[in-house]
Design a protein around this motif. Sequence first.
Motif: not given
Length: 133
Positions: A21-33, A87-92, A100-105
Amino acid sequence: MSRSQIITVLAIVVVIVACFIPWMRVEEPTLLTITGVDTEGTRYGKPAYGHFIWSVLVLLCTFIPKIWAKRINLLFAACNLAWAIRNFAIIPSCDGGICPIKLTGLYLILGASVVIMITAFFPKEPPMKPLTH
């Protein structure tokens, strides 16, 4: 099965499901989950594979009725928790002004890894051999 074994299995299932399930979302420059297994467009590799490996090792050691397996299980559970914290510290983390925005995963992975670590401290003890004189 003991209560700690059941909780361990459920936490491992949560870890495996949360990798998809999604871990994070990057909204700029394109929407990327980004999920744990789909990190296309980033340089993170496949961070979920570390959780898959550690979770399988924890699961194996949970059901081996030997004291050495319970001790090694602490190591595997600690490595899984360390990988989740990494993963919680480095990826987002923010990169180049893009945060990026942290998501539920990510939260599920971290929480389930903490539960796995706690259950590793309270294993089902192997039966004791009677003392003979």
